[in-house]
Scaffold this motif. Structure first.
Motif, PDB file in Angstrom:
ATOM      1  N   GLY A 168      47.533   4.532  21.348  1.00 42.60           N
ATOM      2  CA  GLY A 168      47.529   5.591  22.358  1.00 42.60           C
ATOM      3  C   GLY A 168      46.287   5.505  23.240  1.00 42.60           C
ATOM      4  N   ASP A 169      45.111   5.303  22.611  1.00 47.70           N
ATOM      5  CA  ASP A 169      43.853   5.169  23.364  1.00 47.70           C
ATOM      6  C   ASP A 169      43.934   3.989  24.324  1.00 47.70           C
ATOM      7  OD1 ASP A 169      42.852   7.264  21.969  1.00 47.70           O
ATOM      8  OD2 ASP A 169      41.599   6.076  20.612  1.00 47.70           O
ATOM      9  N   TYR A 170      44.448   2.867  23.796  1.00 47.44           N
ATOM     10  CA  TYR A 170      44.533   1.648  24.586  1.00 47.44           C
ATOM     11  C   TYR A 170      45.410   1.880  25.807  1.00 47.44           C
ATOM     12  CZ  TYR A 170      46.003  -2.996  26.003  1.00 47.44           C
ATOM     13  OH  TYR A 170      46.286  -4.109  26.749  1.00 47.44           O
ATOM     14  N   LEU A 171      46.573   2.525  25.579  1.00 50.52           N
ATOM     15  CA  LEU A 171      47.508   2.742  26.691  1.00 50.52           C
ATOM     16  C   LEU A 171      46.898   3.657  27.751  1.00 50.52           C
ATOM     17  CD1 LEU A 171      50.903   3.057  24.778  1.00 50.52           C
ATOM     18  CD2 LEU A 171      50.120   1.143  26.205  1.00 50.52           C
ATOM     19  N   ARG A 172      46.154   4.672  27.281  1.00 55.34           N
ATOM     20  CA  ARG A 172      45.509   5.582  28.233  1.00 55.34           C
ATOM     21  C   ARG A 172      44.459   4.844  29.056  1.00 55.34           C
ATOM     22  NH1 ARG A 172      46.607   9.385  24.473  1.00 55.34           N
ATOM     23  NH2 ARG A 172      44.815   8.857  23.203  1.00 55.34           N
ATOM     24  N   GLN A 173      43.655   4.018  28.355  1.00 56.41           N
ATOM     25  CA  GLN A 173      42.581   3.302  29.047  1.00 56.41           C
ATOM     26  C   GLN A 173      43.115   2.240  29.992  1.00 56.41           C
ATOM     27  OE1 GLN A 173      40.134   1.947  25.822  1.00 56.41           O
ATOM     28  NE2 GLN A 173      39.499   4.039  25.334  1.00 56.41           N
ATOM     29  N   SER A 174      44.255   1.645  29.637  1.00 56.65           N
ATOM     30  CA  SER A 174      44.728   0.519  30.440  1.00 56.65           C
ATOM     31  C   SER A 174      45.664   0.949  31.574  1.00 56.65           C
ATOM     32  CB  SER A 174      45.429  -0.506  29.544  1.00 56.65           C
ATOM     33  OG  SER A 174      46.569   0.083  28.968  1.00 56.65           O
ATOM     34  N   THR A 175      45.937   2.264  31.664  1.00 59.82           N
ATOM     35  CA  THR A 175      46.753   2.741  32.792  1.00 59.82           C
ATOM     36  C   THR A 175      45.972   2.492  34.077  1.00 59.82           C
ATOM     37  OG1 THR A 175      47.529   4.511  31.361  1.00 59.82           O
ATOM     38  CG2 THR A 175      47.988   4.764  33.686  1.00 59.82           C
ATOM     39  N   PRO A 176      46.528   1.783  35.050  1.00 60.19           N
ATOM     40  CA  PRO A 176      45.763   1.505  36.275  1.00 60.19           C
ATOM     41  C   PRO A 176      45.341   2.809  36.964  1.00 60.19           C
ATOM     42  CG  PRO A 176      47.797   0.202  36.200  1.00 60.19           C
ATOM     43  CD  PRO A 176      47.855   1.183  35.069  1.00 60.19           C
ATOM     44  N   ARG A 177      44.102   2.769  37.505  1.00 58.67           N
ATOM     45  CA  ARG A 177      43.548   3.961  38.146  1.00 58.67           C
ATOM     46  C   ARG A 177      44.498   4.484  39.228  1.00 58.67           C
ATOM     47  NH1 ARG A 177      38.034   5.656  38.464  1.00 58.67           N
ATOM     48  NH2 ARG A 177      37.532   3.788  37.300  1.00 58.67           N
ATOM     49  N   ALA A 178      45.093   3.565  40.001  1.00 56.84           N
ATOM     50  CA  ALA A 178      45.993   3.964  41.093  1.00 56.84           C
ATOM     51  C   ALA A 178      47.140   4.819  40.560  1.00 56.84           C
ATOM     52  CB  ALA A 178      46.549   2.718  41.782  1.00 56.84           C
ATOM     53  N   ALA A 179      47.720   4.376  39.431  1.00 52.83           N
ATOM     54  CA  ALA A 179      48.857   5.105  38.853  1.00 52.83           C
ATOM     55  C   ALA A 179      48.413   6.484  38.418  1.00 52.83           C
ATOM     56  CB  ALA A 179      49.412   4.333  37.650  1.00 52.83           C
ATOM     57  N   ARG A 180      47.183   6.586  37.838  1.00 52.29           N
ATOM     58  CA  ARG A 180      46.699   7.894  37.391  1.00 52.29           C
ATOM     59  C   ARG A 180      46.471   8.823  38.581  1.00 52.29           C
ATOM     60  NH1 ARG A 180      41.768   6.856  33.643  1.00 52.29           N
ATOM     61  NH2 ARG A 180      41.887   4.835  34.626  1.00 52.29           N
ATOM     62  N   ASN A 181      45.902   8.248  39.686  1.00 53.06           N
ATOM     63  CA  ASN A 181      45.655   9.054  40.883  1.00 53.06           C
ATOM     64  C   ASN A 181      46.961   9.567  41.468  1.00 53.06           C
ATOM     65  OD1 ASN A 181      42.962   8.789  40.659  1.00 53.06           O
ATOM     66  ND2 ASN A 181      42.759   7.131  42.166  1.00 53.06           N
ATOM     67  N   ARG A 182      47.986   8.689  41.439  1.00 46.17           N
ATOM     68  CA  ARG A 182      49.281   9.081  41.975  1.00 46.17           C
ATOM     69  C   ARG A 182      49.806  10.303  41.211  1.00 46.17           C
ATOM     70  NH1 ARG A 182      52.414   4.397  41.006  1.00 46.17           N
ATOM     71  NH2 ARG A 182      50.731   3.124  41.814  1.00 46.17           N
ATOM     72  N   LYS A 183      49.611  10.296  39.886  1.00 44.96           N
ATOM     73  CA  LYS A 183      50.100  11.409  39.063  1.00 44.96           C
ATOM     74  C   LYS A 183      49.395  12.710  39.410  1.00 44.96           C
ATOM     75  CE  LYS A 183      51.943   9.211  34.975  1.00 44.96           C
ATOM     76  NZ  LYS A 183      51.522   8.699  33.705  1.00 44.96           N
ATOM     77  N   LYS A 184      48.111  12.618  39.768  1.00 43.94           N
ATOM     78  CA  LYS A 184      47.318  13.821  40.040  1.00 43.94           C
ATOM     79  C   LYS A 184      47.859  14.601  41.233  1.00 43.94           C
ATOM     80  CE  LYS A 184      42.851  12.515  38.110  1.00 43.94           C
ATOM     81  NZ  LYS A 184      41.622  11.834  38.498  1.00 43.94           N
ATOM     82  N   LYS A 185      48.383  13.850  42.227  1.00 42.97           N
ATOM     83  CA  LYS A 185      48.840  14.507  43.479  1.00 42.97           C
ATOM     84  C   LYS A 185      50.034  15.411  43.219  1.00 42.97           C
ATOM     85  CE  LYS A 185      46.967  10.966  46.435  1.00 42.97           C
ATOM     86  NZ  LYS A 185      47.223   9.683  47.064  1.00 42.97           N
TER      87      LYS A 185
END
Lengths: 119, 119
Positions: free
Chosen positions: B102-119
């Protein structure tokens, strides 16, 4: 969906129904291992150990690396956790049953036997 | 002694490796049942159900009454608890493994994808 889960559970339990396969899983708890390393503690031919590994792999309990020549085996925790959850969902029932059995045995111990123990 | 326990564990897991047998055990959690009662929810012949019951009986997961004509089936909790204990003894390892994944998957999520989710 239900059928799929049931099949996975059946595959997991079938894979666990062998002492050698359980010992292999126990060794993999401490980290990934080559087939040669896994075979070492068993008085078994490499093909016999490989057969057990294939059963574990088909059940999804282990994964084998594709990258390295020695194809290390590593544990896949998810199916094991699902099997543990299935057992856990019934745990309350067994515990109650075993408690009731204990109560019954204590109550049905003849008074004479209990008195003898007191002395 | 070790071998005996291993065999019992193997028999328990083998008996659990079938959805019909797991369903029979689940029904017996609520109390003893006749073979006819156990067979009712399954689209199965009586001999087929009897065969499953024999597997469960040999594994010590159920007991069948000798006294009554209808030979009621009842659950035997002890082997199930032993199997649950075997799984439990490794639980910490799987949980750690799943946490690390779970930690690995969270850390390896590309920053762009995480930013997209925030919007």
């Amino acid at each position: 969906m239900m059928a799929l889960t049931s099949d996975q559970l059946s595959n997991t339990f079938a894979a666990l129904a062998d002492p050698t396969r359980r010992a292999i899983l126990a060794r993999l708890m401490s980290g990934e291992r080559s087939v040669t390393e896994l075979a070492a503690p068993f008085e078994m031919s490499m093909p016999a150990v490989s057969k057990h590994l294939r059963v574990l792999e088909r059940a999804g309990l282990i994964e084998r690396g594709r990258e390295a020549q020695w194809r290390p085996c590593r544990l896949e925790a998810k199916p094991m956790r699902e099997a543990a959850q299935w057992m856990e969902s019934y745990r309350e029932h067994w515990e109650q049953r075993l408690d009731r059995l204990g109560d019954y045995l204590r109550q049905s111990t003849p008074r004479a036997a209990r008195n003898r123990k007191k002395k």
